[in-house]
Design a protein around this motif. Structure first.
Motif, PDB file in Angstrom:
ATOM      1  N   ASP A  79      -0.842  48.890 -21.488  1.00 10.43           N
ATOM      2  CA  ASP A  79      -2.129  48.309 -21.124  1.00 10.43           C
ATOM      3  C   ASP A  79      -2.350  48.347 -19.617  1.00 10.43           C
ATOM      4  N   THR A  80      -3.301  49.157 -19.175  1.00 12.25           N
ATOM      5  CA  THR A  80      -3.594  49.241 -17.742  1.00 12.25           C
ATOM      6  C   THR A  80      -4.336  48.004 -17.237  1.00 12.25           C
ATOM      7  N   LYS A  81      -4.965  47.250 -18.119  1.00 11.40           N
ATOM      8  CA  LYS A  81      -5.709  46.051 -17.708  1.00 11.40           C
ATOM      9  C   LYS A  81      -4.785  45.053 -17.007  1.00 11.40           C
ATOM     10  N   ASN A  82      -3.587  44.864 -17.548  1.00  7.20           N
ATOM     11  CA  ASN A  82      -2.630  43.952 -16.927  1.00  7.20           C
ATOM     12  C   ASN A  82      -2.131  44.488 -15.590  1.00  7.20           C
ATOM     13  N   ILE A  83      -1.975  45.774 -15.482  1.00  5.71           N
ATOM     14  CA  ILE A  83      -1.556  46.352 -14.202  1.00  5.71           C
ATOM     15  C   ILE A  83      -2.672  46.220 -13.173  1.00  5.71           C
ATOM     16  N   ASP A  84      -3.924  46.402 -13.606  1.00  6.11           N
ATOM     17  CA  ASP A  84      -5.050  46.200 -12.690  1.00  6.11           C
ATOM     18  C   ASP A  84      -5.060  44.772 -12.138  1.00  6.11           C
ATOM     19  N   GLN A  85      -4.736  43.810 -12.982  1.00  6.02           N
ATOM     20  CA  GLN A  85      -4.681  42.414 -12.558  1.00  6.02           C
ATOM     21  C   GLN A  85      -3.576  42.216 -11.523  1.00  6.02           C
ATOM     22  N   VAL A  86      -2.413  42.818 -11.749  1.00  5.37           N
ATOM     23  CA  VAL A  86      -1.299  42.728 -10.797  1.00  5.37           C
ATOM     24  C   VAL A  86      -1.695  43.378  -9.469  1.00  5.37           C
ATOM     25  N   LEU A  87      -2.343  44.525  -9.541  1.00  8.96           N
ATOM     26  CA  LEU A  87      -2.792  45.205  -8.329  1.00  8.96           C
ATOM     27  C   LEU A  87      -3.782  44.335  -7.545  1.00  8.96           C
ATOM     28  N   HIS A  88      -4.715  43.729  -8.249  1.00  9.10           N
ATOM     29  CA  HIS A  88      -5.711  42.870  -7.592  1.00  9.10           C
ATOM     30  C   HIS A  88      -5.046  41.684  -6.898  1.00  9.10           C
ATOM     31  N   VAL A  89      -4.177  40.995  -7.608  1.00  6.45           N
ATOM     32  CA  VAL A  89      -3.491  39.828  -7.037  1.00  6.45           C
ATOM     33  C   VAL A  89      -2.650  40.233  -5.833  1.00  6.45           C
ATOM     34  N   THR A  90      -1.940  41.334  -5.946  1.00  2.49           N
ATOM     35  CA  THR A  90      -1.062  41.769  -4.859  1.00  2.49           C
ATOM     36  C   THR A  90      -1.864  42.195  -3.639  1.00  2.49           C
ATOM     37  N   LYS A  91      -3.004  42.844  -3.847  1.00  2.00           N
ATOM     38  CA  LYS A  91      -3.871  43.200  -2.711  1.00  2.00           C
ATOM     39  C   LYS A  91      -4.320  41.938  -1.982  1.00  2.00           C
ATOM     40  N   GLU A  92      -4.677  40.910  -2.742  1.00  2.00           N
ATOM     41  CA  GLU A  92      -5.088  39.637  -2.138  1.00  2.00           C
ATOM     42  C   GLU A  92      -3.930  38.994  -1.379  1.00  2.00           C
ATOM     43  N   LEU A  93      -2.735  39.020  -1.970  1.00  2.00           N
ATOM     44  CA  LEU A  93      -1.554  38.468  -1.298  1.00  2.00           C
ATOM     45  C   LEU A  93      -1.253  39.219  -0.007  1.00  2.00           C
ATOM     46  N   LEU A  94      -1.320  40.535  -0.059  1.00  5.55           N
ATOM     47  CA  LEU A  94      -1.047  41.350   1.121  1.00  5.55           C
ATOM     48  C   LEU A  94      -2.062  41.065   2.220  1.00  5.55           C
ATOM     49  N   GLU A  95      -3.316  40.991   1.860  1.00  2.00           N
ATOM     50  CA  GLU A  95      -4.364  40.708   2.843  1.00  2.00           C
ATOM     51  C   GLU A  95      -4.151  39.327   3.482  1.00  2.00           C
ATOM     52  N   ALA A  96      -3.859  38.333   2.663  1.00  2.00           N
ATOM     53  CA  ALA A  96      -3.622  36.979   3.179  1.00  2.00           C
ATOM     54  C   ALA A  96      -2.371  36.953   4.060  1.00  2.00           C
ATOM     55  N   TRP A  97      -1.318  37.667   3.630  1.00  2.00           N
ATOM     56  CA  TRP A  97      -0.081  37.708   4.405  1.00  2.00           C
ATOM     57  C   TRP A  97      -0.323  38.345   5.771  1.00  2.00           C
ATOM     58  N   ARG A  98      -1.036  39.463   5.786  1.00  3.56           N
ATOM     59  CA  ARG A  98      -1.326  40.144   7.064  1.00  3.56           C
ATOM     60  C   ARG A  98      -2.153  39.227   7.971  1.00  3.56           C
ATOM     61  N   GLU A  99      -3.132  38.572   7.408  1.00  6.09           N
ATOM     62  CA  GLU A  99      -3.964  37.666   8.201  1.00  6.09           C
ATOM     63  C   GLU A  99      -3.129  36.523   8.777  1.00  6.09           C
ATOM     64  N   GLU A 100      -2.277  35.944   7.954  1.00  6.82           N
ATOM     65  CA  GLU A 100      -1.451  34.813   8.396  1.00  6.82           C
ATOM     66  C   GLU A 100      -0.419  35.238   9.438  1.00  6.82           C
ATOM     67  N   THR A 101       0.234  36.362   9.212  1.00  4.59           N
ATOM     68  CA  THR A 101       1.259  36.798  10.169  1.00  4.59           C
ATOM     69  C   THR A 101       0.645  37.338  11.448  1.00  4.59           C
ATOM     70  N   GLN A 102      -0.580  37.811  11.404  1.00  8.88           N
ATOM     71  CA  GLN A 102      -1.264  38.270  12.610  1.00  8.88           C
ATOM     72  C   GLN A 102      -1.513  37.084  13.529  1.00  8.88           C
ATOM     73  N   HIS A 103      -1.857  35.936  12.956  1.00  9.40           N
ATOM     74  CA  HIS A 103      -2.084  34.731  13.769  1.00  9.40           C
ATOM     75  C   HIS A 103      -0.801  34.272  14.439  1.00  9.40           C
ATOM     76  N   VAL A 104       0.322  34.474  13.767  1.00 15.13           N
ATOM     77  CA  VAL A 104       1.617  34.071  14.322  1.00 15.13           C
ATOM     78  C   VAL A 104       1.947  34.954  15.519  1.00 15.13           C
ATOM     79  N   VAL A 105       1.623  36.265  15.422  1.00 17.63           N
ATOM     80  CA  VAL A 105       1.922  37.210  16.482  1.00 17.63           C
ATOM     81  C   VAL A 105       0.995  37.005  17.676  1.00 17.63           C
ATOM     82  N   ASP A 106      -0.277  36.690  17.400  1.00 21.55           N
ATOM     83  CA  ASP A 106      -1.264  36.532  18.492  1.00 21.55           C
ATOM     84  C   ASP A 106      -0.968  35.398  19.407  1.00 21.55           C
TER      85      ASP A 106
END
Length: 136
Positions: free
Chosen positions: A109-136
């Motif tokens: 079922d690709t639907k479940n993989i699409d859900q994992v991809l969506h969640v992980t993209k959101e996690l990655l974006e949030a992580w980059r945003e949060e760690t960028q503030h730490v570096v700045d």
């Protein structure tokens, strides 16, 4: 005492084995960069699993899903449970992603993989945003 290791049919001394291992190691700048790389690995492997399902390649599908689950397992083991709500949230979220990947593997079922991809993209974006503030 010299240790002999077999590698692809060739004997290697311990010094050569260490040198080979060292060449294959990736230099990681920080723990924050490592987490980012793990999220990127999930995106890459889950995308390959999805493509394998679409091609009806069961062997590769299982291989890529197992790789993705292994990364989520590593993320789970690295959670600092002294952080309260966020650690509980991430634990539940990672466990749910593993469950979704297991269902995708069983049901092709690709639907479940699409859900994992969506969640992980959101996690990655949030992580980059949060760690960028730490570096700045």
């Amino acid at each position: 005492m010299e240790l002999t290791i077999k590698n692809k049919g060739k004997k290697m001394t311990s010094n050569l084995a260490y040198a080979t291992y060292s060449q294959n190691n990736v230099s990681i700048e920080s723990p924050a960069k490592l987490i980012e790389m793990l999220y990127e690995g999930i995106l890459r492997f889950a995308s390959l699993a999805k493509r394998s399902i679409e091609k009806n390649d069961i062997e590769k599908k299982s291989y890529w899903i197992n790789k993705t689950v292994a990364i989520f397992s590593e993320l789970l083991s690295s959670i600092n449970h002294d952080r309260g709500d966020i650690s509980d949230y991430l634990t539940g979220l990672y466990l749910y992603q593993i469950k979704s990947l297991s269902i995708a593997n069983i049901e092709n079922d690709t639907k479940n993989i699409d859900q994992v991809l969506h969640v992980t993209k959101e996690l990655l974006e949030a992580w980059r945003e949060e760690t960028q503030h730490v570096v700045d």
